[in-house]
Scaffold this active site. Structure first.
Site, PDB file in Angstrom:
ATOM      1  N   ASN A 144      48.808  40.403  33.984  1.00 51.72           N
ATOM      2  CA  ASN A 144      48.072  41.321  34.725  1.00 51.72           C
ATOM      3  C   ASN A 144      48.515  42.771  34.424  1.00 51.72           C
ATOM      4  OD1 ASN A 144      49.326  43.312  36.972  1.00 51.72           O
ATOM      5  ND2 ASN A 144      50.625  41.360  36.700  1.00 51.72           N
TER       6      ASN A 144
ATOM      7  N   PHE B 269      49.138  49.390  39.814  1.00 47.73           N
ATOM      8  CA  PHE B 269      49.169  49.769  41.011  1.00 47.73           C
ATOM      9  C   PHE B 269      48.125  50.263  41.623  1.00 47.73           C
ATOM     10  CE2 PHE B 269      54.166  51.390  40.260  1.00 47.73           C
ATOM     11  CZ  PHE B 269      54.570  49.820  40.350  1.00 47.73           C
TER      12      PHE B 269
ATOM     13  N   SER C 243      57.584  47.499  37.046  1.00 45.98           N
ATOM     14  CA  SER C 243      56.201  47.113  36.661  1.00 45.98           C
ATOM     15  C   SER C 243      56.051  47.567  35.252  1.00 45.98           C
ATOM     16  CB  SER C 243      55.161  47.678  37.411  1.00 45.98           C
ATOM     17  OG  SER C 243      53.801  47.404  37.066  1.00 45.98           O
TER      18      SER C 243
ATOM     19  N   ASN D 233      53.156  48.085  33.874  1.00 47.12           N
ATOM     20  CA  ASN D 233      51.842  48.679  33.958  1.00 47.12           C
ATOM     21  C   ASN D 233      51.729  50.007  34.297  1.00 47.12           C
ATOM     22  OD1 ASN D 233      50.742  45.763  33.121  1.00 47.12           O
ATOM     23  ND2 ASN D 233      50.961  45.170  35.192  1.00 47.12           N
ATOM     24  N   THR D 234      52.669  50.367  34.495  1.00 47.21           N
ATOM     25  CA  THR D 234      52.577  52.143  34.822  1.00 47.21           C
ATOM     26  C   THR D 234      53.503  52.796  33.681  1.00 47.21           C
ATOM     27  OG1 THR D 234      52.404  51.865  37.278  1.00 47.21           O
ATOM     28  CG2 THR D 234      53.145  54.084  36.190  1.00 47.21           C
TER      29      THR D 234
ATOM     30  N   LYS E 283      63.820  46.418  42.644  1.00 43.01           N
ATOM     31  CA  LYS E 283      63.295  45.351  42.037  1.00 43.01           C
ATOM     32  C   LYS E 283      63.363  45.641  40.351  1.00 43.01           C
ATOM     33  CE  LYS E 283      59.248  42.206  42.022  1.00 43.01           C
ATOM     34  NZ  LYS E 283      57.952  41.857  42.575  1.00 43.01           N
TER      35      LYS E 283
ATOM     36  N   ASN F  99      60.666  41.222  38.164  1.00 44.22           N
ATOM     37  CA  ASN F  99      59.164  41.477  37.753  1.00 44.22           C
ATOM     38  C   ASN F  99      58.718  40.588  36.689  1.00 44.22           C
ATOM     39  OD1 ASN F  99      56.669  42.652  38.127  1.00 44.22           O
ATOM     40  ND2 ASN F  99      58.080  44.528  38.922  1.00 44.22           N
TER      41      ASN F  99
END
Length: 346
Positions: A113, A117, A180, A182-183, A222, A251
């Protein structure tokens, strides 16, 4: 045969993000109709655990990411989780990354994915939490906070502090998501100096909020599975120095070795599911070697069976969380893990 086992082949025929929304629509409908038996096929054994000063009815929880806006808490609670974590939420609403951004790799029991966010912002998130019966009845609810993509990394602490203040009155515990992939640049916050400064600011804010609200809400961090031993050692040192209450490991991963050659394997984003299990277990074990029993670890990553959950606890986790395993195994996975982890009766 469970309802989910019948529905899964059909869900896997459609776009993953559309299937996600369709599934939650169905879950919410069943919840409103009062049909929990359709969601939970087997009784979850009572197995209370005391972790981070909280009493968890059983050690199996839902990981953040599945319900980013906290819109489906009550339907998820019907599956028998000992605790539920929702988010990641950011101060301002944001659409996330362009679609498509969610990919199944069924041959590997995996998902990639790059959602980014996507959420409706912390104010809407808090309203959803307040409306949930699970919250009102005292269920253990973790609220996971992050930063907006448009916020410069050097101002990231401002976003975390804003979210912490907004969610604090409603959280059983708060998770700070700095892992994450993805940021842009988010994982930079796992570095020594950046993490030191962020944790100092968060813990100071938490102390002020505890005085204001008359309750001390635990904070957990996390972290990623893509950390080397030196990075893990530094994070463990800072967790202890700042007296953080817990750590969630891990994660999603950026590694692709385990899925090389599969369709979608080269898509950008975080890989979750079975291929991340070994890396997650390694980080848990390395953290536990540094932390001992001074700080609890919540294990997540690649749990697709009760045996996988047991491996997390053998590595040093006190609790486990599920995410991708639910997509591939359905709600029955909750009971499977709970049975496997059940403490012996004295």
């Amino acid at each position: 045969m469970s309802l989910y086992s019948l529905a899964r082949p059909l869900l896997f025929l459609i776009d993953p993000e559309k299937a996600h929304h369709l599934t939650f629509g169905g879950l919410d409908t069943l919840e409103k109709l009062g049909l929990p038996g359709c969601l939970m096929q087997q009784r979850i054994p009572a197995d209370p655990r005391e972790v981070m000063g909280l009493r968890f009815p059983n050690p199996v929880g839902l990981a953040a990411g599945l319900d980013k806006d906290g819109e489906h808490i009550d339907a998820l609670a019907r599956m028998g989780f000992g605790f539920i974590e929702v988010g990641t939420v950011t101060p301002r609403p944001q659409p996330g990354n362009p679609q498509p951004r969610l990919f199944r790799l069924p041959e590997a029991d995996a998902i990639i994915n790059r959602m980014g966010f996507n959420n409706g912002g912390v104010d809407a998130f808090v309203r959803n939490v307040q409306r949930s019966r699970f919250y009102r009845e005292g269920g253990v609810l973790g609220l996971n906070i992050g930063k907006n993509a448009s916020t410069p990394i050097e101002r990231a602490a401002d976003d975390y502090l804003h979210c912490l203040e907004r969610v604090y009155p409603y959280a059983s515990y708060v998770t700070v998501n700095i892992s994450s992939p993805n940021t842009k640049n988010l994982r930079q916050l796992q570095g020594g100096d950046e993490l030191d400064a962020l944790l100092a600011a968060l813990m100071q804010s938490r102390d002020r909020l505890a005085d204001r609200h008359g309750k001390r809400v635990p904070l957990a961090l996390k972290i990623a599975p893509d950390l080397d031993d030196e990075q893990i050692a530094r994070i463990a040192e800072l967790l202890l120095r700042h007296r953080v209450d817990g750590v969630i490991a891990t994660n999603t991963t950026l590694a692709r070795d385990a899925v090389a050659g599969l369709r979608h394997a080269d898509e950008a984003g975080g890989l979750s599911g079975a291929p991340v299990k070994a890396a997650s277990d390694r980080v848990i074990a390395a953290l536990h070697a540094r932390l001992g029993d001074a700080l609890p670890i919540i294990g997540v990553g690649g749990v697709l069976s009760g045996a996988d959950a047991a491996d997390k606890c053998k590595a040093g986790a006190r609790l486990v969380q599920l995410y991708t395993g639910l997509i591939y195994r359905g709600p029955a996975l909750v009971a499977d893990c709970a049975r496997e982890l059940r403490a012996p009766v004295a």
